[in-house]
Design an enzyme around this catalytic site. Sequence first.
Site, mmCIF file in Angstrom:
data_model
loop_
_atom_site.group_PDB
_atom_site.id
_atom_site.type_symbol
_atom_site.label_atom_id
_atom_site.label_comp_id
_atom_site.label_asym_id
_atom_site.label_seq_id
_atom_site.Cartn_x
_atom_site.Cartn_y
_atom_site.Cartn_z
ATOM 1 N N GLU A 76 0.904 -1.349 -0.101
ATOM 2 C CA GLU A 76 0.032 -0.075 0.095
ATOM 3 C C GLU A 76 0.886 1.306 -0.091
ATOM 4 O O GLU A 76 1.802 1.448 0.756
ATOM 5 C CB GLU A 76 -0.941 0.126 1.189
ATOM 6 C CG GLU A 76 -2.048 -1.151 1.178
ATOM 7 C CD GLU A 76 -2.377 -1.521 2.380
ATOM 8 O OE1 GLU A 76 -2.254 -1.141 3.510
ATOM 9 O OE2 GLU A 76 -2.887 -2.825 2.382
ATOM 10 N N GLU B 87 -4.488 -7.135 2.442
ATOM 11 C CA GLU B 87 -3.256 -7.648 2.925
ATOM 12 C C GLU B 87 -3.125 -9.185 2.584
ATOM 13 O O GLU B 87 -2.133 -9.740 2.139
ATOM 14 C CB GLU B 87 -2.715 -7.515 4.296
ATOM 15 C CG GLU B 87 -2.454 -5.881 4.255
ATOM 16 C CD GLU B 87 -3.647 -4.756 4.727
ATOM 17 O OE1 GLU B 87 -4.626 -5.304 4.630
ATOM 18 O OE2 GLU B 87 -3.379 -3.644 4.935
ATOM 19 N N PHE C 214 2.256 -1.329 8.572
ATOM 20 C CA PHE C 214 2.717 -1.544 10.023
ATOM 21 C C PHE C 214 2.669 -2.842 10.506
ATOM 22 O O PHE C 214 1.651 -3.335 10.209
ATOM 23 C CB PHE C 214 1.701 -0.740 11.010
ATOM 24 C CG PHE C 214 1.940 1.049 10.863
ATOM 25 C CD1 PHE C 214 1.506 1.551 9.701
ATOM 26 C CD2 PHE C 214 2.291 1.787 11.862
ATOM 27 C CE1 PHE C 214 1.602 3.096 9.510
ATOM 28 C CE2 PHE C 214 2.304 2.888 11.773
ATOM 29 C CZ PHE C 214 2.018 3.575 10.832
ATOM 30 N N ASP D 120 1.674 -3.988 13.249
ATOM 31 C CA ASP D 120 0.389 -4.179 14.061
ATOM 32 C C ASP D 120 -0.702 -4.671 12.921
ATOM 33 O O ASP D 120 -1.777 -5.264 13.488
ATOM 34 C CB ASP D 120 -0.026 -2.918 14.562
ATOM 35 C CG ASP D 120 1.269 -2.028 15.048
ATOM 36 O OD1 ASP D 120 0.995 -1.905 16.216
ATOM 37 O OD2 ASP D 120 2.189 -1.585 14.332
ATOM 38 N N PHE D 121 -0.756 -4.456 11.728
ATOM 39 C CA PHE D 121 -1.724 -4.982 10.680
ATOM 40 C C PHE D 121 -1.684 -6.532 10.285
ATOM 41 O O PHE D 121 -2.499 -6.780 9.471
ATOM 42 C CB PHE D 121 -1.765 -4.346 9.240
ATOM 43 C CG PHE D 121 -1.756 -2.648 9.647
ATOM 44 C CD1 PHE D 121 -2.192 -1.945 10.802
ATOM 45 C CD2 PHE D 121 -1.365 -1.745 8.429
ATOM 46 C CE1 PHE D 121 -2.013 -0.628 11.010
ATOM 47 C CE2 PHE D 121 -1.419 -0.409 8.580
ATOM 48 C CZ PHE D 121 -1.576 0.124 10.092
ATOM 49 N N HIS E 105 -0.621 0.895 16.130
ATOM 50 C CA HIS E 105 0.460 1.439 15.311
ATOM 51 C C HIS E 105 1.818 1.506 16.015
ATOM 52 O O HIS E 105 2.471 2.221 15.492
ATOM 53 C CB HIS E 105 0.056 2.782 14.909
ATOM 54 C CG HIS E 105 -1.101 2.622 13.685
ATOM 55 N ND1 HIS E 105 -2.378 2.609 14.354
ATOM 56 C CD2 HIS E 105 -1.169 2.830 12.510
ATOM 57 C CE1 HIS E 105 -3.165 2.682 13.265
ATOM 58 N NE2 HIS E 105 -2.584 2.786 12.195
HETATM 59 C C1 LIG Z 1 -5.549 -3.404 7.746
HETATM 60 C C2 LIG Z 1 -4.800 -2.050 7.407
HETATM 61 N N1 LIG Z 1 -4.094 -1.955 6.364
HETATM 62 C C3 LIG Z 1 -3.556 -0.691 6.071
HETATM 63 C C4 LIG Z 1 -3.768 0.400 7.050
HETATM 64 C C5 LIG Z 1 -3.298 1.568 6.886
HETATM 65 N N2 LIG Z 1 -3.803 2.566 6.379
HETATM 66 C C6 LIG Z 1 -4.646 3.437 7.193
HETATM 67 S S1 LIG Z 1 -5.787 4.397 6.760
HETATM 68 C C7 LIG Z 1 -5.372 3.898 5.093
HETATM 69 C C8 LIG Z 1 -6.222 4.247 3.870
HETATM 70 C C9 LIG Z 1 -7.699 4.271 4.269
HETATM 71 O O1 LIG Z 1 -8.575 4.428 3.280
HETATM 72 P P1 LIG Z 1 -10.274 4.617 3.442
HETATM 73 O O2 LIG Z 1 -10.717 3.250 3.885
HETATM 74 O O3 LIG Z 1 -10.848 4.983 2.109
HETATM 75 O O4 LIG Z 1 -10.381 5.521 4.512
HETATM 76 P P2 LIG Z 1 -9.966 7.157 4.385
HETATM 77 O O5 LIG Z 1 -8.630 7.318 5.028
HETATM 78 O O6 LIG Z 1 -9.940 7.500 3.117
HETATM 79 O O7 LIG Z 1 -10.948 7.895 5.329
HETATM 80 C C10 LIG Z 1 -4.504 2.727 4.907
HETATM 81 C C11 LIG Z 1 -4.141 2.113 3.909
HETATM 82 C C12 LIG Z 1 -4.389 0.220 8.453
HETATM 83 N N3 LIG Z 1 -4.518 1.038 9.242
HETATM 84 N N4 LIG Z 1 -5.021 -1.007 8.432
#
Ligand SMILES: Cc1ncc(C[n+]2csc(CCOP(=O)(O)OP(=O)(O)O)c2C)c(N)n1
Lengths: 340, 328
Positions: A35, A66, A89, A91-92, A135
């Site tokens: 990502e 993932e 991270f 943590d994920f 995180h």
């Molecule tokens: C399982 C997981 N994968 C990756 C992330 C990292 N991450 C945090 S926010 C985000 C984007 C999320 O996009 P969206 O669901 O469209 O929500 P937005 O941030 O646009 O509100 C990512 C990839 C995470 N927090 N959890």
Amino acid sequence: MTATMTERKLTMQKAIAEAIGQEMERDDTVFVMGEDVAVYGGIFGATEGLYDRFGGERVMDTPISETGFIGAAVGAAVHGMRPIAELMFVDFFGVCMDQIYNNMAKIHYFSGGNVKVPMVLTTAVGGGYSDAGQHSQTLWGTFAHLPGMKVVVPSSAYDAKGLMISAIRDDNPVVYMFHKGALGLGWMTNNPHATGPVPEEPYTVPIGKANVVREGTDITIATIGLSVHRALDAAETLAADGISAEILDLRSLVPLDRDAIVESVKKTHRLLVVDEDYRSFGMSGEVITTAIEGAFDYLDAPPGRIAEPDVPIPYSRPMEQFALPDVDKIVSGSRAMMSA
Amino acid sequence: MEIPRDDLVAMYATMAKIRYFEERIKEIYYEDKLPAFDIAAGPIPGEMHLAAGQEPVAVGVMPHLRPGDAITATHRPHHVAIAQGVDLKQMAAEIFGKDTGLGHGKGGHMHLFSVEPSFGCSGIIGEGMPVACGAALAFKKQGKDNVAISFFGEGAANQGAFHESLNLAALWNLPVVFICEDNEFAISVPKSASTAIADNSDRASAYGMPGVLVPDNDPVGVYEAAGEAIRRARDGRGPSLIEVRTLRLWGHFEGDADAYRSDEYKQAMGDKDPMVRYPERLISEGILTPADADALKKAAHEEVDEAIEFARSSPYPAPEDALKHVFA
Ligand SMILES: Cc1ncc(C[n+]2csc(CCOP(=O)(O)OP(=O)(O)O)c2C)c(N)n1
């Protein structure tokens, strides 16, 4: 090392990106997915500049899937590629661990050694900046507990590049964890230890060899990741007290350099393990057991440990600082062991 | 559908509260972090995901809620929590890491938990959807007519948890409503580069539930779609999926250079700011006078300022409080 080789200094983040780029140049089968690894260059810069150099076929942004893309990395690795998959991270890992520990880590064994899974799973670890309990974890003990994957955690820019190149060339799955606080990122608290000399040409650092980053005679402080920096700072203070600390950077938990632990403890007769991971059932217990098994008669004091006290990492600064290792805790822990 | 004037007005008042809360948090977030941005410094450390632009998604749902309904939200949770009526002072205090916060400083901005109203959120993408199914399952077993609402980003619709949850919800005929906040970007990755189809609402049909698309970030459109979905759920007619095209006006997190979105894109978003468009519409339809709008805004600002002041002046937890609350 020649003078010219030591001249250039890089942050650990840039050293990682350089290592991946050089391996991609050398070997067409190496590619990256994760990502925000392409246009953004990785949230922690581990793939900075690679999308511009190699394009979207080899530096692939993925959906937030993932299980999908890490499982796909396993499949691609089995079929002749050398993928690097980034779990943003550590943590994920909860959303995708099955592909990691039941698949990536076991296929070689299940196949009786016939099938290889040469892939690298990169991931950011560590806390200390109030990112709270989903995180901030290190979790290296969790990965190291499960057989079949190597677990590498560099603490310097030099090691980061050499260990990354070793990880990519390794025929086994390697979990490569970089501590956010050790990367030298512009948006993290400035850490002078994050920058160091890095040769321009590709080189390897062997996986499974610990490194004595400071020699000493009175106490061994064994640790990994950002806590190597904390221990180095603590050793300065301890030196002023007349305590000579030897700092052992384990560099990988799997394989664990047990000989190096035993050898150092035989020399210093004391062992303090500093672990940013949870205290129980993890690295600190394993390292201490190794010392007891291999150097019992040499120990002048019960081994000690400074580790996260088995609570989820709290958000609020005073509580987080309480929970995580720091220089003061290492200094006082070492002093207490010297007077024991 | 005839929408009660009170609801239209309340939606505006809540939007004003949300936007001002996000503006204040943004401003305070940067205190002591600059000039060399240090994420660990200042009164509000750590990551900060703000929801300016996404107010319509939250406020359109809330007029339909009743006591006892449950909500799960995401890493970008403030707008939803505020709209649901989570205690603003305790919420602000949690964001400041204070002992008076919702979680005594344990959770922070991505981990806000409230018992009444029932609100929870998570920093893990997709994590709230199965939990909403579970809340709905509990309501069903208990014979209540409460509903569970799960908010999630369009990025989360590619996570396994989304697909598993929709199937579970439909299979068990659960009173749950899934609300996709489509702000087009998951950090730097646009939906077109992550999602095989254009509209996530189309995915509802694969799970045998209604899927509704609300274009244009419109609070009234959300109100109508959510009203229908929540009625269905309360009546025992099962789950729905609503997709709302919304806007993330600021970076993914504070400190994000936001270089992956062009200036034109950002300009166009600004032109569609719901905090400009919605009150203009209410005024032009004679629902509010400009003076009413100002008065509502002022009241909202006062409430936010009070909450922020409460948070700032509250004490930190003791360091060793870290050891509390691991087990009940
Ligand atoms: C399982 C997981 N994968 C990756 C992330 C990292 N991450 C945090 S926010 C985000 C984007 C999320 O996009 P969206 O669901 O469209 O929500 P937005 O941030 O646009 O509100 C990512 C990839 C995470 N927090 N959890």
